[in-house]
Enzyme design. Structure first.
Site, PDB file in Angstrom:
ATOM      1  N   THR A 330       0.855  -1.192   0.000  1.00 29.16           N
ATOM      2  CA  THR A 330       0.000   0.000   0.000  1.00 29.16           C
ATOM      3  C   THR A 330       0.887   1.238   0.000  1.00 29.16           C
ATOM      4  O   THR A 330       1.936   1.255   0.642  1.00 29.16           O
ATOM      5  CB  THR A 330      -0.940   0.008   1.222  1.00 29.16           C
ATOM      6  OG1 THR A 330      -1.767   1.177   1.180  1.00 29.16           O
ATOM      7  CG2 THR A 330      -0.177   0.003   2.529  1.00 29.16           C
ATOM      8  N   HIS A 382       2.704 -11.567  14.342  1.00 28.14           N
ATOM      9  CA  HIS A 382       3.794 -12.161  15.115  1.00 28.14           C
ATOM     10  C   HIS A 382       3.512 -13.616  15.485  1.00 28.14           C
ATOM     11  O   HIS A 382       4.414 -14.339  15.946  1.00 28.14           O
ATOM     12  CB  HIS A 382       4.019 -11.342  16.392  1.00 28.14           C
ATOM     13  CG  HIS A 382       5.447 -11.319  16.850  1.00 28.14           C
ATOM     14  ND1 HIS A 382       6.373 -12.264  16.462  1.00 28.14           N
ATOM     15  CD2 HIS A 382       6.119 -10.466  17.669  1.00 28.14           C
ATOM     16  CE1 HIS A 382       7.540 -12.005  17.021  1.00 28.14           C
ATOM     17  NE2 HIS A 382       7.413 -10.916  17.767  1.00 28.14           N
TER      18      HIS A 382
END
Length: 419
Positions: A330, A382
């Protein structure tokens, strides 16, 4: 009479309902076959609904209605004759005659009730405070003429008095003098779905962001030196996105866990790089996908991005063209963003955010020089990507952008650009 029931077609797999965003025709209009009659929003895209036959249309749903796939939303009378000169069908004529008749019936009413009207004017004079407002103003020792009323006919309301009674810096009263109107509109299905997905990402992933900066000097040089030749040869411009796409696909192959997703208790690794490119369109942010971007040349990346961006702008992007993707890029820099933390596009595990390019002083070989620099940010899940992989991935992207000829073009810039 032959009447066709038009039902909502399925816009794509897993979509069960859509919202009528806009009717492009009115009830009773004559429509031609394949003429767009409505825009419908799904949770992935906005699509046009074409008329299946010619005839006079009767609407069976309102704008804003959520309808199921397969539900009847309008009827088309196929036996109705097309009106001459494109005029509205005769069914509309009675409505036009009713308006003057209603106006004639309503006109005498105000004259028949002069006393109440006069009494109302006397009780609620322009600028006069309400009893509650007068009490507040009297307590503060203020005159109603000092206050701008927002009520009917300029009437000073309790909130007007309370606002005026709050002292500003220096002891002067604060008075609202600008517009205080507001507008409430229903969010589209697409915008509601985006909101739902973004909230779920924040709640259901262990999202973390790592940052770095890249030197755009070499890319600036390549674009300046080869932009005309590249455009003549390939028919598209040489932009920044092809460099970043190539850098990302290389890094994904170096760090395969970044190109993976979680499915329950399992990790799914992909041996292909389907890159979602965030594109801003009239209906909001869309993410069309470049399939197997790892095999694309610079020219192929630019041509595909241009084609998808035009489809988004024109509202012709399909659900299939936005489905899937293993990683997203993006570019908030097109709007002037200096730094941000992009949100992961589920079920993907990571996203790269580009930002604006600023001429900044940096140290090169012990000397301070001015270079076009860009901050880049990578948000990742994560749960599946460790810090080592995330930082290594972003460093690999940085290395490729800092040295595109050596890393992305094997040392031959002309051959690398297909010239």
């Amino acid at each position: 009479m032959s009447v066709l029931e038009m039902k909502v077609p399925s816009p794509g797999e897993s979509i069960t309902e859509v919202e009528i965003a806009t009717w492009l025709v009115k009830d009773g209009d004559y429509v031609e076959k394949d003429q767009p009659i409505a825009e419908v929003d799904s949770d992935k895209a906005t699509l046009e609904l074409p008329a299946e036959q010619s005839g006079v249309i009767t609407l069976k749903a309102e704008e804003g209605d959520v309808v199921q796939v397969g539900q009847v939303v309008c009827l088309i009378d196929m036996d109705a004759a097309k009106p001459a000169g494109g005029e509205a069908p005769a069914a509309e004529a009675p409505k036009q005659e009713e308006a003057p008749k209603a106006a004639q019936q309503e006109a005498p009413k105000p004259a028949a009730q002069p006393a109440p009207a006069a009494a109302a004017t006397q009780t609620y004079a322009t600028g006069a405070p309400s009893p509650a407002a007068k009490k507040i103003l009297d307590e503060k020792g203020m005159d109603a003429s000092q206050v701008s009323g927002s009520g009917r006919d300029g009437r000073v309301t309790k909130s007007d008095a309370e606002l005026a009674a709050v002292p500003a810096q220096g002891g002067n009263p604060v008075t609202a003098t600008g517009s205080r109107s507001s507008t409430t509109t229903k969010l589209s299905v697409l915008r509601r779905k985006i909101a739902q997905r973004l909230v779920s990402v924040k709640n259901e992933t262990a999202m973390l962001t790592t940052f770095n900066e890249v030197d755009m000097s070499e890319i600036f040089r390549l674009r300046k030196q080869y932009k005309e030749e590249f455009a003549q040869r390939h028919g598209v411009g040489l932009g920044f996105m092809s460099f970043f796409t190539k850098a990302v696909t290389r890094a994904l192959q170096m760090y395969p866990d970044v190109n993976a997703s979680i499915d329950g208790d399992f990790k799914v690794n992909y041996d292909f790089c389907d890159i979602s490119i965030a594109v801003s369109g009239p209906k909001g942010l869309m993410v069309p996908v470049l399939r197997n971007a790892e095999n694309m040349s610079f020219a192929s990346v630019e041509a595909n991005i241009k084609d998808l961006a035009i489809k988004v702008r024109d509202g012709k992007i399909t659900v299939d063209e936005m489905t899937g993707g293993t990683f997203t890029i993006t570019n908030g820099g097109t709007f002037g963003s200096m730094l941000s933390t992009p949100i992961i596009n589920p079920p993907q595990s990571a996203i790269l955010g580009m930002h604006n390019i600023i001429q900044r002083p940096v140290a090169v070989d012990g000397q301070v020089v001015i270079r076009p620099m860009m901050y880049v940010a990578m948000s990742y899940d994560h749960r599946i990507i460790d810090g080592k992989e995330s930082v290594g991935f972003l460093v690999a992207v940085k290395e490729a952008i800092d040295n595109p000829v050596g890393i992305l073009m094997n040392g031959d810039e002309r051959k690398g650009l297909g010239l």
